[in-house]
Design an enzyme around this catalytic site. Structure first.
Site, PDB file in Angstrom:
ATOM      1  N   ASP A 207       0.850  -1.192   0.000  1.00 24.65           N
ATOM      2  CA  ASP A 207       0.000   0.000   0.000  1.00 24.65           C
ATOM      3  C   ASP A 207       0.885   1.240   0.000  1.00 24.65           C
ATOM      4  O   ASP A 207       2.107   1.148   0.076  1.00 24.65           O
ATOM      5  CB  ASP A 207      -0.897   0.003   1.252  1.00 24.65           C
ATOM      6  CG  ASP A 207      -0.078  -0.028   2.535  1.00 24.65           C
ATOM      7  OD1 ASP A 207       0.332   1.049   2.992  1.00 24.65           O
ATOM      8  OD2 ASP A 207       0.188  -1.138   3.060  1.00 24.65           O
ATOM      9  N   ASP A 209       0.696   3.588   2.377  1.00 26.57           N
ATOM     10  CA  ASP A 209       0.518   4.159   3.708  1.00 26.57           C
ATOM     11  C   ASP A 209      -0.643   5.159   3.635  1.00 26.57           C
ATOM     12  O   ASP A 209      -1.644   4.874   2.985  1.00 26.57           O
ATOM     13  CB  ASP A 209       1.822   4.782   4.204  1.00 26.57           C
ATOM     14  CG  ASP A 209       1.881   4.860   5.727  1.00 26.57           C
ATOM     15  OD1 ASP A 209       1.671   3.810   6.363  1.00 26.57           O
ATOM     16  OD2 ASP A 209       2.138   5.939   6.284  1.00 26.57           O
TER      17      ASP A 209
END
Length: 287
Positions: A207, A209
């Protein structure tokens, strides 16, 4: 010297085709029990040891992983090289979800974990300027196929188990220059150095973040989906590694396997015998 590769990672990493003589072994350590039993065997003639970092079924949080017991147990099994495989968030647009990053630096922001085998009664200071082994890291880079892999990156180790606030994410990305963020490589890398074991970190981006304006906050369901997609790539990397590095191991040219040569500061007559006894595996060479 015989090479023994230890792999610390998720439960799927020990499902390696061709692992000969596979056997789960229980290892006792003076630091308590490790996360789980350890799967041992041979792959392409190289001894292997697989340790589920969080335990099978994911029973340990990043803060409760018994890091000292894990490294000690691998040392007792003769492990000379540790490959850490873990999930991470990305602070860089070019480090996209699904990519692998071979880590070469860390910023340690974990605070609720024991970070050293040494302490009162036997003090030691190892060098951590270069916390991963360049040779082992290069081998991991070469073993990665079928996935975008980046050589080099700074890993911000946070305590967790919660993900970052937006303010933290921006701080780590914009002011501290970190490239990825995770919760488990510290104190793992520090302890591996104290135990004189070469250490390499393969970080799998799941991802962006929370800093990314178009991706928003971290969604655990998205992370799990990407982890599943990357599991095959991680297993393939581990499966290719033994053939790349071989079963025979020369001394590490970077000194990982002699990190304690000048590290112990406490005079022999002032050392705590109980602590010295606990250090029999990780520091027996110099004690």
């Amino acid at each position: 010297m015989e090479r023994v590769i230890g792999v610390i990672g998720g439960s799927g990493l020990y499902e390696i085709d061709g692992l000969e003589g596979a056997d789960w072994v229980t290892v006792e350590t003076p630091w308590g029990p490790p996360s789980d039993a350890i799967l041992t065997g041979r792959l392409d003639g190289v001894r292997m040891a697989f340790l589920p970092r969080h335990g099978r079924g994911h029973v340990h949080s990043p803060s409760s992983v018994p890091y000292r017991a894990n490294i000690d147990a691998l040392k007792r099994l003769g492990v000379t090289d540790i490959v850490s495989v873990s999930a991470c968030g990305s602070f860089r647009e070019e480090l996209a979800p699904g990519d692998f990053v071979i880590i070469d630096q860390f910023i340690d922001r974990a605070f609720a974990r024991e970070k050293s085998f040494f302490g009162t009664g036997c003090v030691a200071h190892v060098s951590l300027a270069h916390p991963t082994c360049p040779d082992l890291s290069r081998a991991c880079f070469e073993a990665a196929e079928g996935v975008t892999v980046h050589m080099g990156g700074t890993y911000l180790a946070m305590e967790g188990p919660q993900f970052s606030t937006l303010a933290e994410s921006r701080l780590y990305r914009e002011q501290w220059g970190a490239d990825v963020i995770g919760m488990t490589n510290m104190p793992e890398a520090k302890l591996a150095r104290e135990a004189e074991i070469c250490y390499a970190s393969v970080a799998m981006v799941t991802d962006y973040d929370s800093w990314h304006p178009h991706h928003g906050e971290v969604d655990i369901s998205d992370i799990i989906a990407i982890l599943g997609a990357n599991a095959n790539h991680a297993r393939a990397l581990v499966a290719r590694l033994p053939a790349l590095v071989g079963a025979a191991r020369a001394p590490c040219p970077h000194g990982c396997d002699h990190a304690l040569d000048h590290a112990i500061m406490t005079a022999p007559e002032r050392r705590d015998p109980d602590l010295v006894a606990r250090l029999d595996a990780v520091a027996g060479r110099v004690l």
